[in-house]
Write a protein that holds these residues in place. Sequence first.
Motif, short mmCIF file in Angstrom:
data_model
loop_
_atom_site.label_atom_id
_atom_site.label_comp_id
_atom_site.label_asym_id
_atom_site.label_seq_id
_atom_site.Cartn_x
_atom_site.Cartn_y
_atom_site.Cartn_z
N SER A 144 0.83 -1.22 0.00
CA SER A 144 0.00 0.00 0.00
C SER A 144 0.85 1.26 0.00
O SER A 144 0.63 2.20 0.77
N LEU A 145 1.82 1.29 -0.87
CA LEU A 145 2.77 2.40 -0.89
C LEU A 145 2.09 3.70 -1.28
O LEU A 145 1.16 3.72 -2.10
N ILE A 146 2.56 4.77 -0.68
CA ILE A 146 2.06 6.12 -0.94
C ILE A 146 3.23 7.00 -1.32
O ILE A 146 4.39 6.69 -1.01
N PRO A 147 2.98 8.13 -1.99
CA PRO A 147 4.09 8.99 -2.40
C PRO A 147 5.00 9.43 -1.25
O PRO A 147 6.19 9.64 -1.47
N GLU A 148 4.45 9.57 -0.06
CA GLU A 148 5.24 9.96 1.10
C GLU A 148 6.28 8.92 1.49
O GLU A 148 7.18 9.20 2.29
N ASP A 149 6.17 7.71 0.96
CA ASP A 149 7.17 6.68 1.22
C ASP A 149 8.42 6.86 0.36
O ASP A 149 9.40 6.14 0.55
N THR A 150 8.38 7.76 -0.61
CA THR A 150 9.52 7.99 -1.48
C THR A 150 10.73 8.44 -0.66
O THR A 150 10.66 9.42 0.08
N ALA A 151 11.83 7.72 -0.79
CA ALA A 151 13.04 8.01 -0.03
C ALA A 151 14.12 7.02 -0.44
O ALA A 151 13.87 6.06 -1.16
N VAL A 152 15.32 7.28 0.04
CA VAL A 152 16.37 6.28 0.00
C VAL A 152 16.27 5.45 1.27
O VAL A 152 16.26 6.00 2.37
N TYR A 153 16.20 4.16 1.11
CA TYR A 153 16.04 3.25 2.24
C TYR A 153 17.37 2.59 2.56
O TYR A 153 18.06 2.09 1.66
N TYR A 154 17.71 2.58 3.83
CA TYR A 154 18.96 2.01 4.32
C TYR A 154 18.68 0.91 5.33
O TYR A 154 17.77 1.03 6.15
N CYS A 155 19.48 -0.13 5.29
CA CYS A 155 19.48 -1.08 6.38
C CYS A 155 20.68 -0.81 7.27
O CYS A 155 21.71 -0.28 6.83
N ALA A 156 20.53 -1.16 8.53
CA ALA A 156 21.55 -0.89 9.53
C ALA A 156 21.64 -2.05 10.49
O ALA A 156 20.67 -2.80 10.67
N ALA A 157 22.79 -2.18 11.14
CA ALA A 157 23.01 -3.30 12.04
C ALA A 157 23.88 -2.89 13.21
O ALA A 157 24.70 -1.97 13.11
N ARG A 158 23.67 -3.57 14.31
CA ARG A 158 24.56 -3.46 15.47
C ARG A 158 24.48 -4.75 16.25
O ARG A 158 23.39 -5.30 16.44
N SER A 159 25.62 -5.21 16.72
CA SER A 159 25.66 -6.42 17.51
C SER A 159 24.90 -6.23 18.81
O SER A 159 25.20 -5.34 19.61
N SER A 160 23.90 -7.07 19.02
CA SER A 160 23.08 -6.98 20.22
C SER A 160 22.25 -8.24 20.33
O SER A 160 21.67 -8.69 19.34
N VAL A 161 22.18 -8.79 21.53
CA VAL A 161 21.31 -9.93 21.78
C VAL A 161 20.10 -9.54 22.61
O VAL A 161 19.39 -10.40 23.12
N SER A 162 19.86 -8.25 22.73
CA SER A 162 18.70 -7.75 23.44
C SER A 162 17.44 -7.95 22.61
O SER A 162 17.47 -7.99 21.38
N ARG A 163 16.32 -8.02 23.29
CA ARG A 163 15.04 -8.09 22.60
C ARG A 163 14.53 -6.71 22.20
O ARG A 163 13.53 -6.61 21.49
N VAL A 164 15.23 -5.66 22.62
CA VAL A 164 14.82 -4.30 22.34
C VAL A 164 15.21 -3.91 20.92
O VAL A 164 16.32 -4.19 20.45
N VAL A 165 14.29 -3.27 20.21
CA VAL A 165 14.56 -2.68 18.91
C VAL A 165 14.88 -1.21 19.12
O VAL A 165 14.07 -0.46 19.67
N ASN A 166 16.06 -0.80 18.68
CA ASN A 166 16.49 0.58 18.85
C ASN A 166 16.08 1.40 17.64
O ASN A 166 16.37 1.03 16.50
N LYS A 167 15.41 2.52 17.88
CA LYS A 167 14.90 3.37 16.81
C LYS A 167 15.83 4.53 16.45
O LYS A 167 15.50 5.31 15.56
N SER A 168 16.95 4.64 17.11
CA SER A 168 17.88 5.74 16.87
C SER A 168 18.92 5.34 15.84
O SER A 168 19.62 4.35 16.01
N SER A 169 19.05 6.14 14.79
CA SER A 169 20.04 5.85 13.77
C SER A 169 21.46 5.90 14.33
O SER A 169 22.34 5.18 13.85
#
Length: 126
Positions: A85-110
């Motif tokens: 259900s993509l909308i024009p506001e989704d237009t962007a460059v999309y990046y994937c990111a990683a950091r070593s962590s075994v926590s169940r927490v998802v970090n939202k900070s780039s």
Amino acid sequence: QVQLVESGGGLVQAGGSLRLSCAASGRSFSTYSMGWFRQVPGVEREFVAGINWSGGSTDYSDSVKGRFTVSRDNFKNTVYLQMNSLIPEDTAVYYCAARSSVSRVVNKSSAWYNYWGQGTQVTVSS
């Protein structure tokens, strides 16, 4: 180290779908927390979705919740972002990111992530 390579971006009409892939190489992929971010020129990089090391915890920005799904396949060392259900506001460059962590927490900070892919362009036309 972990190297990340994204693919799957492209041009799609509003209402369409895309699936982004982030292929990882290097050590211990299964212990890495993964995030998807997007960026428009002149706008701060925005958290889109994240998934913890085991895949047992996911999180999404309010703007994509219910439309996007993040998943991972640790046997293939790949993280996916299914975008529906993509909308024009989704237009962007999309990046994937990683950091070593075994926590169940998802970090939202780039700033928390220390490995990044090269980005893939997603363009949604009206």
